[in-house]
Design an enzyme around this catalytic site. Structure first.
Site, PDB file in Angstrom:
ATOM      1  N   CYS A   1     -19.104   2.983   7.582  1.00 62.61           N
ATOM      2  CA  CYS A   1     -19.498   3.717   8.652  1.00 62.61           C
ATOM      3  C   CYS A   1     -20.841   3.514   9.219  1.00 62.61           C
ATOM      4  O   CYS A   1     -20.820   2.916  10.374  1.00 62.61           O
ATOM      5  CB  CYS A   1     -19.028   5.065   8.452  1.00 62.61           C
ATOM      6  SG  CYS A   1     -17.469   5.498   8.037  1.00 62.61           S
TER       7      CYS A   1
ATOM      8  N   LYS B   1       0.925  -1.131  -0.243  1.00 65.68           N
ATOM      9  CA  LYS B   1      -0.052   0.125  -0.119  1.00 65.68           C
ATOM     10  C   LYS B   1       0.842   1.176   0.018  1.00 65.68           C
ATOM     11  O   LYS B   1       0.635   2.177  -0.802  1.00 65.68           O
ATOM     12  CB  LYS B   1      -0.981  -0.119   1.218  1.00 65.68           C
ATOM     13  CG  LYS B   1      -1.994   0.835   1.108  1.00 65.68           C
ATOM     14  CD  LYS B   1      -3.006   0.881   2.365  1.00 65.68           C
ATOM     15  CE  LYS B   1      -4.003  -0.061   2.135  1.00 65.68           C
ATOM     16  NZ  LYS B   1      -4.579  -0.045   3.692  1.00 65.68           N
TER      17      LYS B   1
ATOM     18  N   ASN C   1     -23.006   9.626  13.397  1.00 66.46           N
ATOM     19  CA  ASN C   1     -23.506   8.732  12.352  1.00 66.46           C
ATOM     20  C   ASN C   1     -24.747   8.085  12.926  1.00 66.46           C
ATOM     21  O   ASN C   1     -25.527   7.663  11.925  1.00 66.46           O
ATOM     22  CB  ASN C   1     -22.530   8.044  12.487  1.00 66.46           C
ATOM     23  CG  ASN C   1     -21.137   8.264  11.490  1.00 66.46           C
ATOM     24  OD1 ASN C   1     -21.552   9.219  10.612  1.00 66.46           O
ATOM     25  ND2 ASN C   1     -20.153   7.598  11.282  1.00 66.46           N
TER      26      ASN C   1
ATOM     27  N   GLY D   1     -35.341   4.984  -0.005  1.00 69.26           N
ATOM     28  CA  GLY D   1     -35.116   4.058  -0.972  1.00 69.26           C
ATOM     29  C   GLY D   1     -34.388   2.903  -0.406  1.00 69.26           C
ATOM     30  O   GLY D   1     -35.015   2.556   0.694  1.00 69.26           O
TER      31      GLY D   1
ATOM     32  N   LEU E   1     -15.550  12.949   7.237  1.00 66.41           N
ATOM     33  CA  LEU E   1     -15.496  12.934   5.949  1.00 66.41           C
ATOM     34  C   LEU E   1     -16.396  11.995   5.343  1.00 66.41           C
ATOM     35  O   LEU E   1     -16.710  11.034   5.718  1.00 66.41           O
ATOM     36  CB  LEU E   1     -14.220  12.712   5.309  1.00 66.41           C
ATOM     37  CG  LEU E   1     -13.282  11.773   5.586  1.00 66.41           C
ATOM     38  CD1 LEU E   1     -13.565  10.415   4.730  1.00 66.41           C
ATOM     39  CD2 LEU E   1     -11.791  11.814   5.504  1.00 66.41           C
ATOM     40  N   ARG E   2     -17.105  12.130   3.997  1.00 65.64           N
ATOM     41  CA  ARG E   2     -18.013  11.447   3.321  1.00 65.64           C
ATOM     42  C   ARG E   2     -17.002  10.888   2.106  1.00 65.64           C
ATOM     43  O   ARG E   2     -16.381  11.429   1.606  1.00 65.64           O
ATOM     44  CB  ARG E   2     -19.214  12.287   3.069  1.00 65.64           C
ATOM     45  CG  ARG E   2     -20.060  12.627   3.976  1.00 65.64           C
ATOM     46  CD  ARG E   2     -20.931  13.618   3.462  1.00 65.64           C
ATOM     47  NE  ARG E   2     -20.312  14.756   3.132  1.00 65.64           N
ATOM     48  CZ  ARG E   2     -20.558  15.949   2.601  1.00 65.64           C
ATOM     49  NH1 ARG E   2     -22.022  15.859   2.315  1.00 65.64           N
ATOM     50  NH2 ARG E   2     -20.046  16.949   2.397  1.00 65.64           N
TER      51      ARG E   2
HETATM   52  C1  UDX Z   1     -20.923   8.821   6.587  1.00 70.64           C
HETATM   53  C2  UDX Z   1     -21.092  10.056   7.397  1.00 70.64           C
HETATM   54  O1  UDX Z   1     -22.055  11.011   6.481  1.00 70.64           O
HETATM   55  C3  UDX Z   1     -19.574  10.935   7.465  1.00 70.64           C
HETATM   56  O2  UDX Z   1     -19.988  11.805   8.146  1.00 70.64           O
HETATM   57  C4  UDX Z   1     -18.845   9.881   8.075  1.00 70.64           C
HETATM   58  O3  UDX Z   1     -17.637  10.406   8.417  1.00 70.64           O
HETATM   59  C5  UDX Z   1     -18.644   8.559   7.659  1.00 70.64           C
HETATM   60  O4  UDX Z   1     -19.833   7.985   7.253  1.00 70.64           O
HETATM   61  P1  UDX Z   1     -20.678   7.840   4.069  1.00 70.64           P
HETATM   62  O5  UDX Z   1     -20.321   6.461   4.597  1.00 70.64           O
HETATM   63  O6  UDX Z   1     -19.528   8.363   3.154  1.00 70.64           O
HETATM   64  O7  UDX Z   1     -20.320   8.943   5.195  1.00 70.64           O
HETATM   65  O8  UDX Z   1     -21.779   8.156   3.389  1.00 70.64           O
HETATM   66  P2  UDX Z   1     -23.128   9.101   3.585  1.00 70.64           P
HETATM   67  O9  UDX Z   1     -23.055   9.988   2.302  1.00 70.64           O
HETATM   68  O10 UDX Z   1     -23.312   9.338   4.932  1.00 70.64           O
HETATM   69  O11 UDX Z   1     -24.200   7.691   3.029  1.00 70.64           O
HETATM   70  C6  UDX Z   1     -24.512   6.732   3.797  1.00 70.64           C
HETATM   71  C7  UDX Z   1     -25.473   5.912   3.331  1.00 70.64           C
HETATM   72  O12 UDX Z   1     -26.778   6.295   3.402  1.00 70.64           O
HETATM   73  C8  UDX Z   1     -25.120   5.637   1.673  1.00 70.64           C
HETATM   74  O13 UDX Z   1     -25.651   4.132   1.413  1.00 70.64           O
HETATM   75  C9  UDX Z   1     -26.359   6.528   1.035  1.00 70.64           C
HETATM   76  O14 UDX Z   1     -27.022   6.022   0.044  1.00 70.64           O
HETATM   77  C10 UDX Z   1     -27.436   6.339   2.168  1.00 70.64           C
HETATM   78  N1  UDX Z   1     -28.456   7.417   2.078  1.00 70.64           N
HETATM   79  C11 UDX Z   1     -27.919   8.838   2.396  1.00 70.64           C
HETATM   80  C12 UDX Z   1     -29.792   7.371   2.075  1.00 70.64           C
HETATM   81  O15 UDX Z   1     -30.268   6.138   1.707  1.00 70.64           O
HETATM   82  N2  UDX Z   1     -30.470   8.335   2.182  1.00 70.64           N
HETATM   83  C13 UDX Z   1     -30.162   9.555   2.372  1.00 70.64           C
HETATM   84  O16 UDX Z   1     -30.857  10.475   2.419  1.00 70.64           O
HETATM   85  C14 UDX Z   1     -28.745   9.906   2.608  1.00 70.64           C
END
Ligand code: UDX
Length: 435
Positions: free
Chosen positions: A261, A35, A209, A254, A151-152
C-alpha cells in the site's frame, strides 16, 4: 443481508470473512477459480493472524461461499463490494483496469436496487468514471458509494471488525443507508461514521497513507541527520512524540516502509496530482519516497564499511516480509536489502517465520530455523522486527556466528544486552559506542 465481495486478495478475503462474522450471508467472487476453491476449503493464500480460524468458523456456519463468477445467487445480493487490487503501473500511476473488468462482469447481474460499494484504493475521480461506465452498461443510474478500507496487514480482521472510522462517500444520501445497515454492529460498537462526497472519500484513503509514509520518512530523515552529528533518532522520536500534536505512533526509524500500500499509494497519488495539474502540491512525496529508498542503501553502505567488501561474505538477514505478522513480500525493504547484498557478491542467508515460501530468488539461501541461519555469519542484519528476533538470545546467537556484528535495521534490540554478550551493535540513526 446478502452480500457479494468481488476480488479476494488481502482486502477482499478479509472483508468477506468480516462481513460473514457480522452475520451476513456472503458470496466471495474472484475470477481465479483456484483461489475461490481454496477459500471454500478454508485455505487462505497468505498469512494473516486469526483469519484462517475465522474463515473456518464462518464456513462451518454456512455464512460464506466462494466462486469464480457471478450467478443468480450473487445477482440477488443487496450489496456488491468492489475489493479488487489497483497495482502500480510501470509509470507509477495506479492501474484501475481490474475495477473496470469487475464492473463489466457485474453489470449483467446488477439489479436496480442493489448497492455497489467501492473499497479499492483509487486515484481521485475514478469512482465517477466507474459510475458512468456502469450506467452505460446497465442503462439505469446505478447506486454507488465509496467506502475506503484502512486495514493493516497483521491486524486485518481486527481492523475490519473494529474500524477506527467508517468513511462513506456518496452522491445520494439514501444510497448510504444499506451500508449503514450492513455495518450496524460496528457502528453500535462505537466506530464513528464520516459521511462525505465521493472525491473526498477517494482522497481520504490516499491522504491517510501519504501522511503515514511522510511520518516514517520524517523520522528517517532525522535519522540521516542524527548519523552525521552523533545523535540518536530513537531518543529523538520518543522526545518529540510526547507532544500530542505530533504523537508517538508511526515514528519508528529504521529501514523504512514497504508493503502493498504505502509505496504504491504515494506514487499513484503523485501521478494523479500531476495529471490534474497540481503536481507541485505533492512534490514532497517524491522526497518521502526518496528518503525511504536511501535507508535501504544506507544498510548496504554500513555492511560494506563493516566487512571491507561484500564479495563472498556470509551475511544473514533476519526477516524478509515487509513487516512482522505478515508474509507479504511486496516492496519489502528487508527483501530488497537482501537482494542488493547478493547482487554485490555476498553469500546471503535469509530467514523468516512465515514468508520464506514466497521467495523466488535463487541468489538468496532460505533457512527456516533462526539459529541455524546464523551459522558462520560474518554479519547479521535484523530487517523485520518479528517477535522471535526481538527475543533472540544474544549468547546463543553469538555461539553460531563467525563474527558477532549485527545491524539493527528496526531499532528493536536491547543494545546493552547484546553488547554484554560480546556483540558489536550497529543501528540506523543512532551512534552506538561498542567496546
Ligand atoms: C498501511 C496502512 O497503515 C493501512 O491503514 C492501509 O489500509 C494499508 O497500508 P500496511 O501496509 O499493512 O498498512 O502496513 P503498516 O503497518 O502501515 O506499515 C507500513 C510499513 O511502514 C511497514 O514496512 C512498516 O515496517 C513501516 N513502518 C511503520 C516504519 O518503518 N516505521 C513506523 O513507525 C511504522
Amino acid at each position: 443481508m446478502k452480500i457479494s465481495v468481488i476480488g479476494l486478495g488481502y482486502l477482499g478475503a478479509t472483508h468477506a470473512v468480516a462481513m460473514a462474522k457480522l452475520g451476513h450471508s456472503v458470496i466471495g467472487i474472484d475470477n481465479d477459480p483456484a483461489k475461490a476453491e481454496a477459500l471454500n476449503k478454508g485455505e487462505i493464500p497468505f498469512f494473516e493472524p486469526g483469519l484462517s480460524q475465522a474463515l473456518s468458523e464462518v464456513i462451518s456456519q454456512g455464512k460464506v461461499q466462494f466462486q469464480s463468477s457471478h450467478d443468480e445467487n450473487s445477482a440477488s445480493a443487496d450489496i456488491h463490494f468492489l475489493c479488487v487490487g489497483t497495482p502500480q503501473s510501470p509509470d507509477g500511476s495506479a492501474n484501475t483496469s481490474y475495477l473496470y473488468a469487475a464492473i463489466e462482469d457485474l453489470a449483467p447481474h446488477l439489479s436496480q436496487t442493489a448497492l455497489v460499494v467501492g473499497k479499492s484504493t483509487v486515484p481521485v475521480g475514478t469512482a465517477q468514471e466507474l459510475k458512468n461506465k456502469l450506467q452505460s452498461l446497465v442503462g439505469f443510474e446505478p447506486r454507488i458509494v465509496w467506502n475506503p478500507e484502512f486495514l493493516r496487514e497483521g491486524t486485518a480482521l481486527e481492523d475490519s471488525l473494529k474500524p477506527d472510522r467508517i468513511v462513506i462517500g456518496y452522491w445520494h444520501k439514501e444510497d448510504s443507508l444499506p451500508l449503514l445497515v450492513a455495518y450496524e454492529k460496528l457502528i453500535k460498537a462505537g466506530s464513528p461514521v464520516v459521511e462525505l462526497d465521493v472525491p473526498t472519500a477517494e482522497l481520504v484513503k490516499v491522504a491517510a497513507n501519504a501522511f503515514l509514509a511522510t511520518k516514517v520518512s520524517f523520522i528517517n530523515a532525522m535519522a540521516e541527520v542524527a548519523e552525521v552529528v552523533g545523535a540518536d533518532a530513537v531518543a529523538l522520536s520518543k522526545a518529540i512524540g510526547y507532544d500530542e500534536r505530533i504523537g508517538n505512533k508511526f515514528l519508528r526509524s529504521g529501514i523504512g516502509f514497504g508493503g502493498g500500500c504505502l509505496p504504491k499509494d504515494i506514487r499513484g497519488f503523485i501521478a494523479r496530482a500531476e495529471e490534474l495539474g497540481v503536481g507541485q502540491a505533492l512534490s514532497f512525496l517524491k522526497e518521502v519516497d526518496g528518503i525511504n529508498e536511501r535507508r535501504r542503501q544506507r544498510v548496504i553502505e554500513l555492511a560494506n564499511k563493516e566487512l571491507g567488501s561484500l564479495s563472498g561474505k556470509n551475511i544473514t538477514v533476519l526477516g524478509i516480509s515487509f513487516k512482522p505478522n505478515s508474509d507479504d513480500l511486496r516492496e519489502s525493504p528487508a527483501l530488497e536489502i537482501a537482494r542488493s547484498l547478493a547482487r554485490a557478491g555476498a553469500k546471503v542467508t535469509v530467514t523468516d517465520p512465515k514468508a520464506l515460501h514466497g521467495l523466488s530468488d535463487e541468489n538468496l539461501k532460505p533457512e527456516p530455523d533462526t539459529y541455524t541461519s546464523l551459522e558462520n555469519a560474518e554479519l547479521v542484519i535484523l530487517a523485520t522486527e518479528w517477535d522471535e528476533y526481538k527475543k533472540l538470545d544474544p549468547v546463543q546467537a553469538k555461539s553460531k556466528v563467525a563474527n558477532a556484528t549485527i545491524i539493527d535495521g528496526r531499532n528493536v534490540l536491547d543494545v546493552s544486552a547484546w553488547q554484554a554478550a560480546g556483540w558489536k551493535v550497529i543501528a540506523l540513526g543512532r551512534t552506538i559506542r561498542n567496546g
